[in-house]
Scaffold this motif. Structure first.
Motif, short mmCIF file in Angstrom:
data_model
loop_
_atom_site.label_atom_id
_atom_site.label_comp_id
_atom_site.label_asym_id
_atom_site.label_seq_id
_atom_site.Cartn_x
_atom_site.Cartn_y
_atom_site.Cartn_z
N ARG A 190 0.86 -1.18 0.00
CA ARG A 190 0.00 0.00 0.00
C ARG A 190 0.90 1.23 0.00
N ALA A 191 0.67 2.15 -0.91
CA ALA A 191 1.54 3.32 -1.07
C ALA A 191 0.81 4.57 -0.59
N ILE A 192 1.42 5.26 0.36
CA ILE A 192 0.83 6.46 0.95
C ILE A 192 1.73 7.65 0.66
N GLY A 193 1.22 8.61 -0.07
CA GLY A 193 1.95 9.83 -0.34
C GLY A 193 1.82 10.79 0.83
N VAL A 194 2.93 11.42 1.21
CA VAL A 194 2.96 12.34 2.33
C VAL A 194 3.60 13.65 1.86
N GLY A 195 2.91 14.76 2.05
CA GLY A 195 3.48 16.01 1.60
C GLY A 195 2.69 17.21 2.07
N TYR A 196 2.98 18.34 1.46
CA TYR A 196 2.38 19.61 1.86
C TYR A 196 1.12 19.90 1.05
N GLN A 197 0.15 20.51 1.72
CA GLN A 197 -1.10 20.85 1.04
C GLN A 197 -0.85 21.79 -0.13
N ASP A 198 0.05 22.74 0.03
CA ASP A 198 0.32 23.71 -1.03
C ASP A 198 0.97 23.09 -2.27
N ALA A 199 1.38 21.83 -2.17
CA ALA A 199 1.99 21.17 -3.32
C ALA A 199 0.97 20.54 -4.26
N GLN A 200 -0.32 20.74 -3.97
CA GLN A 200 -1.35 20.17 -4.84
C GLN A 200 -1.30 20.79 -6.22
N MET A 201 -1.55 19.95 -7.24
CA MET A 201 -1.57 20.37 -8.63
C MET A 201 -2.88 19.90 -9.27
N PRO A 202 -3.37 20.58 -10.31
CA PRO A 202 -4.57 20.08 -10.99
C PRO A 202 -4.38 18.68 -11.55
N THR A 203 -3.19 18.40 -12.07
CA THR A 203 -2.83 17.08 -12.57
C THR A 203 -1.32 17.02 -12.70
N ILE A 204 -0.74 15.83 -12.69
CA ILE A 204 0.67 15.69 -13.01
C ILE A 204 0.84 15.15 -14.43
N TYR A 205 -0.28 14.98 -15.18
CA TYR A 205 -0.25 14.37 -16.49
C TYR A 205 0.38 12.98 -16.40
N PRO A 206 -0.31 12.03 -15.76
CA PRO A 206 0.27 10.71 -15.53
C PRO A 206 0.67 10.01 -16.81
N GLN A 207 1.83 9.37 -16.75
CA GLN A 207 2.37 8.58 -17.84
C GLN A 207 2.11 7.09 -17.54
N PRO A 208 2.28 6.22 -18.52
CA PRO A 208 2.01 4.80 -18.26
C PRO A 208 2.81 4.22 -17.10
N HIS A 209 3.99 4.76 -16.81
CA HIS A 209 4.81 4.21 -15.73
C HIS A 209 4.45 4.78 -14.37
N ASP A 210 3.63 5.82 -14.31
CA ASP A 210 3.26 6.42 -13.03
C ASP A 210 2.26 5.51 -12.31
N VAL A 211 2.55 5.20 -11.06
CA VAL A 211 1.70 4.31 -10.27
C VAL A 211 0.81 5.15 -9.36
N ARG A 212 -0.47 4.90 -9.42
CA ARG A 212 -1.41 5.63 -8.56
C ARG A 212 -1.22 5.20 -7.11
N LEU A 213 -1.22 6.18 -6.21
CA LEU A 213 -1.06 5.89 -4.79
C LEU A 213 -2.36 5.35 -4.21
#
Length: 228
Positions: A190-213
């Protein structure tokens, strides 16, 4: 995910302009080379801006305490008893939230805490057990890592976020190690992303190799989680 620019290449319409037309237009299964180069170039700029905007050391202290509280709530609701579970944290760099006190509490509660280690360039990470005060050594990028060759397989992985979006995707440092590791680990953690609220983006433009958390947690609480 390399995050490297392709010097001298011709670029298609920049993804940031496409988002103004349709923020969810991006199809990660239909990526052409020019579009992939555009995304890599755009991510490099986004990564630089978000690293520069990270909060000061004084501001981070309160954020870290609040993050720990939200992580405790997520752990209790999704995983229950953590005794004996292998949980991968991280050694903080570049103004990341310092969760080592929280990791120490996990150890005291009976969890097996590990740190990700680059044992081989452009290969999946390995995970070495960590406890407060254990011997450490300098590893890849001069980051401290447990001074042991023993490895464990995490059931839960924490991933520091340079950026994140509301679809569960993570902008990292550009080396691709975390996505590569999640794709290789069996059983999948199980993958849990941890970070700052201000780092939110509308999208990162996911690529095929990007794994959803599986979840994203900031100082404002749980921002994303899968249904499972």
């Amino acid at each position: 995910m390399t995050g490297r620019d392709d010097q001298g290449a011709s670029y298609a319409s920049p993804p940031c302009m496409a988002a103004e037309i349709a923020p969810d237009y991006f199809d990660p299964l239909a990526v052409d080379p020019a579009q992939a180069r555009d995304v890599a170039r755009w991510r490099t700029a986004q990564r630089r801006d978000r690293l520069a905007a990270r909060p000061s050391a004084d501001s981070r202290r309160q954020i870290e305490a609040t993050l720990a509280t939200h992580l405790d709530a997520l752990m209790a609701s999704r995983f229950g008893d953590i005794s004996g579970r292998v949980i991968s944290g991280y050694w903080p760099i570049r103004s990341e939230p310092d969760l080592r006190p929280w990791m120490a509490r996990l150890v005291a509660a009976g969890a097996i805490v590990a740190l990700p280690v680059v044992a081989q360039r452009e290969a999946p990470l390995v995970f070495r057990p960590w406890t407060p005060g254990c011997p450490m050594r300098r590893g890849h990028w001069n980051i401290l890592e447990p001074d042991t060759d023993r490895t464990v397989t995490p059931a839960i992985c924490l991933a520091p976020l340079v950026g994140w979006d509301g679809q569960g995707y993570r902008l990292g440092y550009g080396g691709g190690y975390f996505d590569r590791s999640l794709a290789a680990l069996r059983p999948a953690p199980r993958a849990i992303g941890v970070g700052y609220q201000d780092a939110q983006m509308p999208t990162i433009y996911p690529q095929p190799h990007d794994v959803r958390l599986d979840a994203i947690v900031t100082e404002d609480g749980l921002q994303w989680q899968t249904a499972g």
